[in-house]
Design a protein around this motif. Structure first.
Motif, PDB file in Angstrom:
ATOM      1  N   ALA A  46       0.819  -1.217   0.000  1.00 46.98           N
ATOM      2  CA  ALA A  46       0.000   0.000   0.000  1.00 46.98           C
ATOM      3  C   ALA A  46       0.852   1.266   0.000  1.00 46.98           C
ATOM      4  CB  ALA A  46      -0.922  -0.002   1.218  1.00 46.98           C
ATOM      5  N   SER A  47       2.135   1.129   0.373  1.00 43.01           N
ATOM      6  CA  SER A  47       3.021   2.299   0.446  1.00 43.01           C
ATOM      7  C   SER A  47       3.763   2.554  -0.869  1.00 43.01           C
ATOM      8  CB  SER A  47       4.047   2.104   1.569  1.00 43.01           C
ATOM      9  OG  SER A  47       4.906   1.024   1.275  1.00 43.01           O
ATOM     10  N   ARG A  48       3.422   1.818  -1.906  1.00 46.30           N
ATOM     11  CA  ARG A  48       4.119   1.990  -3.185  1.00 46.30           C
ATOM     12  C   ARG A  48       3.686   3.269  -3.896  1.00 46.30           C
ATOM     13  NH1 ARG A  48       3.984  -4.262  -5.518  1.00 46.30           N
ATOM     14  NH2 ARG A  48       5.593  -5.066  -4.083  1.00 46.30           N
ATOM     15  N   TYR A  49       4.680   4.010  -4.341  1.00 46.32           N
ATOM     16  CA  TYR A  49       4.427   5.225  -5.129  1.00 46.32           C
ATOM     17  C   TYR A  49       4.531   4.819  -6.597  1.00 46.32           C
ATOM     18  CZ  TYR A  49       4.645  10.109  -6.612  1.00 46.32           C
ATOM     19  OH  TYR A  49       4.370  11.325  -7.193  1.00 46.32           O
ATOM     20  N   TRP A  50       3.393   4.841  -7.296  1.00 47.76           N
ATOM     21  CA  TRP A  50       3.349   4.344  -8.674  1.00 47.76           C
ATOM     22  C   TRP A  50       3.679   5.460  -9.666  1.00 47.76           C
ATOM     23  CZ3 TRP A  50       3.480  -0.633  -9.415  1.00 47.76           C
ATOM     24  CH2 TRP A  50       2.930  -1.490  -8.462  1.00 47.76           C
ATOM     25  N   ILE A  51       4.545   5.098 -10.629  1.00 46.40           N
ATOM     26  CA  ILE A  51       4.935   6.026 -11.698  1.00 46.40           C
ATOM     27  C   ILE A  51       4.704   5.316 -13.036  1.00 46.40           C
ATOM     28  CG2 ILE A  51       6.805   7.449 -12.632  1.00 46.40           C
ATOM     29  CD1 ILE A  51       8.144   7.264  -9.885  1.00 46.40           C
ATOM     30  N   TYR A  52       4.101   6.028 -13.987  1.00 41.73           N
ATOM     31  CA  TYR A  52       3.729   5.437 -15.274  1.00 41.73           C
ATOM     32  C   TYR A  52       4.521   6.076 -16.416  1.00 41.73           C
ATOM     33  CZ  TYR A  52      -0.144   3.963 -12.312  1.00 41.73           C
ATOM     34  OH  TYR A  52      -0.892   3.434 -11.291  1.00 41.73           O
ATOM     35  N   TRP A  53       4.769   5.262 -17.441  1.00 42.53           N
ATOM     36  CA  TRP A  53       5.474   5.677 -18.647  1.00 42.53           C
ATOM     37  C   TRP A  53       6.962   5.976 -18.373  1.00 42.53           C
ATOM     38  CZ3 TRP A  53       2.348   4.098 -22.150  1.00 42.53           C
ATOM     39  CH2 TRP A  53       0.957   4.251 -21.994  1.00 42.53           C
ATOM     40  N   VAL A  54       7.559   5.072 -17.578  1.00 39.59           N
ATOM     41  CA  VAL A  54       9.010   5.155 -17.330  1.00 39.59           C
ATOM     42  C   VAL A  54       9.724   4.539 -18.536  1.00 39.59           C
ATOM     43  CG1 VAL A  54      10.903   4.472 -15.807  1.00 39.59           C
ATOM     44  CG2 VAL A  54       8.621   4.913 -14.858  1.00 39.59           C
ATOM     45  N   PRO A  55      10.646   5.243 -19.192  1.00 40.18           N
ATOM     46  CA  PRO A  55      11.356   4.677 -20.342  1.00 40.18           C
ATOM     47  C   PRO A  55      12.074   3.377 -19.961  1.00 40.18           C
ATOM     48  CG  PRO A  55      11.738   7.041 -20.217  1.00 40.18           C
ATOM     49  CD  PRO A  55      11.031   6.663 -18.948  1.00 40.18           C
ATOM     50  N   ALA A  56      11.839   2.331 -20.747  1.00 38.21           N
ATOM     51  CA  ALA A  56      12.326   0.989 -20.409  1.00 38.21           C
ATOM     52  C   ALA A  56      13.842   0.919 -20.263  1.00 38.21           C
ATOM     53  CB  ALA A  56      11.863  -0.006 -21.476  1.00 38.21           C
TER      54      ALA A  56
END
Length: 290
Positions: A266-276
């Motif tokens: 639950a403490s995860r900070y999600w980030i989207y569209w990180v360059p692979a």
């Protein structure tokens, strides 16, 4: 004629001592002392061990030749270091361990990105007066952080199983962000590629609220700065328990990444569209290369 008689008596006495193997006779003790007065073989036995150690010491010796002086930055402290140009990063870590009190395996040396152990300072272009950064946690810090991690691992197992069944990019939590499509200012992603972190911040990503996110790696502070329009969160890297990531289906050149800041998912900070191409470098910079 007495001399031959005496020598024959001595021979007979020594034979009697050998056959009886008793030490009651003082003459036997005297003979025994004479025969045992060669414990030099023990010293000779020690010499091969000493010789065996020498090659190991020589193999660890630093290369001779031209040296370079540079500034080392670790945990806001600067050190003046002089080290052979043809010395490897692995040797540099061993040299620094007694200076900054961080084990070599826990050090990350940053020279235009994460420096590999087999590279030399010359190959990495280190020049006089250059700044070299080291990131790493002391053993006590790692133990204090990892202790609760072992407790949480059992509670996280069921969640890991669910994640395996359903990819992150198909879960409802992430789908509502991914369905909005690529951000206009997203950085180019490269599938099946591994690059070192660039010298500038990573931008063009979004968080779970759809807000723009920028990641800045402050290696001299051992921190990662998560910048949004509202504020910038400064997080110590040794407080990040785990880094999870997964390629986005249909856009495999980008990843969903979660930085776990506490003991549970639950403490995860999600980030989207990180360059692979930067995913592995981010993980190694934050957690270290084990």
């Amino acid at each position: 004629m007495r001399e031959p008689v005496t020598s024959s008596d001595e021979k007979s006495n020594s034979k009697e001592c050998e056959s009886s193997k008793t030490h009651a006779d003082s003459s036997c003790e005297a003979d025994g002392a004479t025969s045992n007065s060669r414990p030099q073989s023990l010293e000779e036995a020690v010499q091969p061990d000493t010789n065996e150690i020498k090659p190991d010491t020589q193999s660890e010796a630093l290369p001779s030749g031209e040296a370079v002086s540079f500034k080392l930055v670790y945990n806001k402290t600067k050190y003046d270091i002089e080290f052979p140009l043809d010395g490897t990063i692995k040797q540099l870590k061993e040299h620094l361990s007694s200076i900054i009190n961080v084990l070599p395996a826990m050090q990350k040396v940053m020279i235009k990105g994460l420096a590999k152990d087999e590279k030399t300072l010359r190959e990495l272009g280190v020049t006089r007066g250059a700044k070299v950064m080291v990131v790493g946690s002391k053993l006590d810090d790692v133990v204090s952080v990892n202790t609760p991690k072992s407790d949480s691992s059992s509670s996280e197992k069921p969640s890991t199983t669910t994640t395996t069944k359903e990819p992150l990019s198909k879960q409802k939590l992430h789908r509502k962000i991914l369905d909005k499509g690529l951000p206009d200012d997203v950085m180019p992603g490269i599938k099946n590629s591994k690059d070192v972190l660039p010298s500038y911040p990573l931008s063009g990503m979004v968080n779970k609220h759809g807000g723009k996110v920028r990641l800045t790696f402050k290696l001299e502070l051992d921190q990662i700065w998560i910048g949004t329009k509202e504020r910038t969160e400064k997080i110590n890297m040794n407080h990040i328990r785990q880094v999870v990531s997964e390629a986005i289906e249909g856009h495999e050149q980008y990843h969903i990444m979660g930085l776990q800041l506490g003991p549970t998912e639950a403490s995860r900070y999600w980030i989207y569209w990180v360059p692979a191409q930067y995913v592995d470098a981010i993980r190694e910079t934050v957690l270290g290369k084990w």
